[in-house]
Enzyme design. Structure first.
Site, PDB file in Angstrom:
ATOM      1  CE  LYS A 271      19.506  14.114 -53.129  1.00 41.59           C
ATOM      2  NZ  LYS A 271      20.817  13.497 -52.812  1.00 41.59           N
TER       3      LYS A 271
ATOM      4  CG  PHE B 151      -8.362  -4.902 -45.279  1.00 34.59           C
ATOM      5  CD1 PHE B 151      -7.618  -5.415 -44.233  1.00 34.59           C
ATOM      6  CD2 PHE B 151      -9.011  -5.787 -46.124  1.00 34.59           C
ATOM      7  CE1 PHE B 151      -7.517  -6.779 -44.026  1.00 34.59           C
ATOM      8  CE2 PHE B 151      -8.915  -7.152 -45.937  1.00 34.59           C
ATOM      9  CZ  PHE B 151      -8.159  -7.657 -44.889  1.00 34.59           C
TER      10      PHE B 151
ATOM     11  CG  ASN C  58       1.799   2.832 -46.465  1.00 34.53           C
ATOM     12  OD1 ASN C  58       2.014   1.641 -46.337  1.00 34.53           O
ATOM     13  ND2 ASN C  58       1.113   3.331 -47.498  1.00 34.53           N
TER      14      ASN C  58
ATOM     15  CE  LYS D  87     -11.585   2.425 -46.043  1.00 40.13           C
ATOM     16  NZ  LYS D  87     -10.167   2.097 -45.798  1.00 40.13           N
TER      17      LYS D  87
ATOM     18  CE  LYS E 236     -13.381   4.126 -48.798  1.00 42.92           C
ATOM     19  NZ  LYS E 236     -12.545   5.019 -49.608  1.00 42.92           N
TER      20      LYS E 236
ATOM     21  CG  ASP F 114      -5.943   8.557 -47.783  1.00 43.43           C
ATOM     22  OD1 ASP F 114      -6.608   7.678 -48.378  1.00 43.43           O
ATOM     23  OD2 ASP F 114      -5.730   8.539 -46.557  1.00 43.43           O
TER      24      ASP F 114
ATOM     25  N   PRO G  31      -7.119   8.666 -56.579  1.00 47.76           N
ATOM     26  CG  PRO G  31      -6.760   7.139 -58.300  1.00 47.76           C
ATOM     27  CD  PRO G  31      -6.136   8.317 -57.632  1.00 47.76           C
ATOM     28  CG  ASP G  32     -12.253   5.857 -52.482  1.00 45.49           C
ATOM     29  OD1 ASP G  32     -12.046   4.629 -52.481  1.00 45.49           O
ATOM     30  OD2 ASP G  32     -12.801   6.465 -51.544  1.00 45.49           O
TER      31      ASP G  32
END
Length: 402
Positions: free
Chosen positions: A289, A326, A210, A340, A344, A279, A308-309
């Site tokens: 490749k 965050f 990301n 969230k 959590k 995620d 895993p969270d």
């Protein structure tokens, strides 16, 4: 605001080749808003001239205890009155011995004895001089007397040898001086945090990742260290330098980050999950490749499985650390962030709009807790990080976890 705005620092220089580095340090200190009064020993003037230091500081330089420019002939008293700190850099072996025994036979040693402000010293000497038992005893005595030692570092020395005793570099001394003046609201705490992106392999050369730069996480790590905490940062790949004094572990994947966090979580008072953790990961990672055109002309097929969270798992630990999450959203920030936080099971969640802050040097943080929503003003990321650390410190239980 400049980090050292309105700070008045008396900078003492003793004899040593490291004097040449102090020219750069004075420039950096003044750029951050500090007012610098330079005091040199006679030995220091053999390595760099008072004229040079006066040109860089923009103020008179003092060498002689009997300087007639001081109307009352009390430079050893007047120079430290109203000062925020005295910094001795470089601090020679001889000068450390003077300080440890309260000797006062020149202007610099006398003003150190007569000072009414904190004293910091940056040792600079040959490795054998630093390791000498007498020097080590003197260093221990200085610390016991409440004097702050900055360094020394280990590395190549002017004598051609390598080892401990080298003075910190100007940018390191600057960081330490800025940190010195920050409120120590997390003194005695251990802060564990994640930062940067994770990268999930597709094949031996490709990854899914990301746009996280890691800037916010690294700023929070620095701010926590400045606040007096012991800081452990688990970071994905970034182009950023690890903040001074922060212990960092580099990882790539979400599973590696999870394992590193869980290995340290029970030793932490605070966990801050800043990293942009993937995620999902690719389940069917190719051993080779993947070619642009696969056999049969079809597109490569990727299967995904959840990662895993990390935050939720740390939050569920019995007697675990106080958790901060965050949430980087692109829409409906308040709705998604509060959901969230509740999902959590954490006391504080920090939200922002990802498209406004990614790759930027400024950010707008919004805090979500049991009392509601608290928007912090837009600010450079380091300033925002310091404000966030103050908010966390205000919410923490008074006692550190056993």
């Amino acid at each position: 605001m400049l980090d050292l705005a309105r700070k008045r620092i008396v900078l003492g220089m003793t004899g040593g080749i490291a004097c040449y580095k102090i020219a750069e340090l004075v420039r950096r200190l003044t750029e951050q808003g500090a007012v610098i009064d330079v005091v040199m020993t006679e030995a220091a003037t053999h390595f760099i001239t008072p004229v040079t230091m006066q040109a860089l500081s923009g103020r008179p330089v003092f060498v002689d205890a009997w300087d007639p420019r001081v109307p009352n002939n009390m430079a050893h008293i007047d120079l430290t009155r109203g000062a925020d700190a005295v910094l001795i850099a470089p601090a020679s072996t001889d000068f450390m011995a003077k300080l440890a025994h309260g000797l006062a036979d020149d202007l610099l040693s006398t003003l150190c004895v007569a000072r009414a402000c904190p004293l910091l010293i940056a040792p600079a000497m040959n490795r054998e001089m630093w390791s000498n038992p007498a020097t080590q005893r003197n260093a221990a005595q200085l610390v016991a007397d409440g004097i702050t030692l900055l360094g020394p570092a280990s590395g190549e020395q002017a004598c051609g040898e390598t080892g401990s005793g080298r003075m910190l570099e100007p940018h390191e001394l600057l960081a330490d001086m800025i940190a010195f003046f920050q409120p120590k609201v997390l003194a005695g705490r251990h802060v564990l945090l994640t930062a940067g992106p994770t990268s999930e392999p597709v094949d031996p050369v490709r990854v899914l990742t990301n746009r996280s730069s890691g800037k916010t996480g690294y700023a929070i790590a620095r701010a926590a260290r400045e606040a007096g905490a012991r800081v452990t940062m688990i970071s994905g790949a970034t182009a950023l330098a690890v903040p001074r004094g922060v212990t960092a572990l580099q990882v790539m994947t979400a599973r590696q980050m999870h394992d590193a966090v869980m290995a340290s979580a029970m030793d932490a008072d605070v966990f801050i999950g800043v990293a942009a953790v993937a995620d999902w990961r690719v389940k069917n990672v190719s051993d080779h490749k993947i070619k642009k055109t696969s056999e049969g002309g079809g597109q490569p097929q990727m299967e995904f499985e959840p990662n895993p969270d990390i935050l939720a798992e740390v939050a569920r630990l019995p007697n675990g650390p106080w958790c901060v999450g965050f949430a980087a959203e692109t829409e409906k920030l308040a709705e998604h962030a509060e959901a969230k936080r509740l999902r959590k099971g954490i006391p504080l969640l920090v939200g922002n709009l990802a498209h406004k802050v990614m790759d930027a040097d400024t950010t707008e943080l919004v805090l979500f807790d049991e009392q509601g929503v608290h928007a912090l003003p837009a600010a450079p990321k380091l300033d925002a990080a310091r404000r966030l650390i103050a908010e966390i410190a205000a919410r923490l239980p008074r006692q550190s976890r056993p």
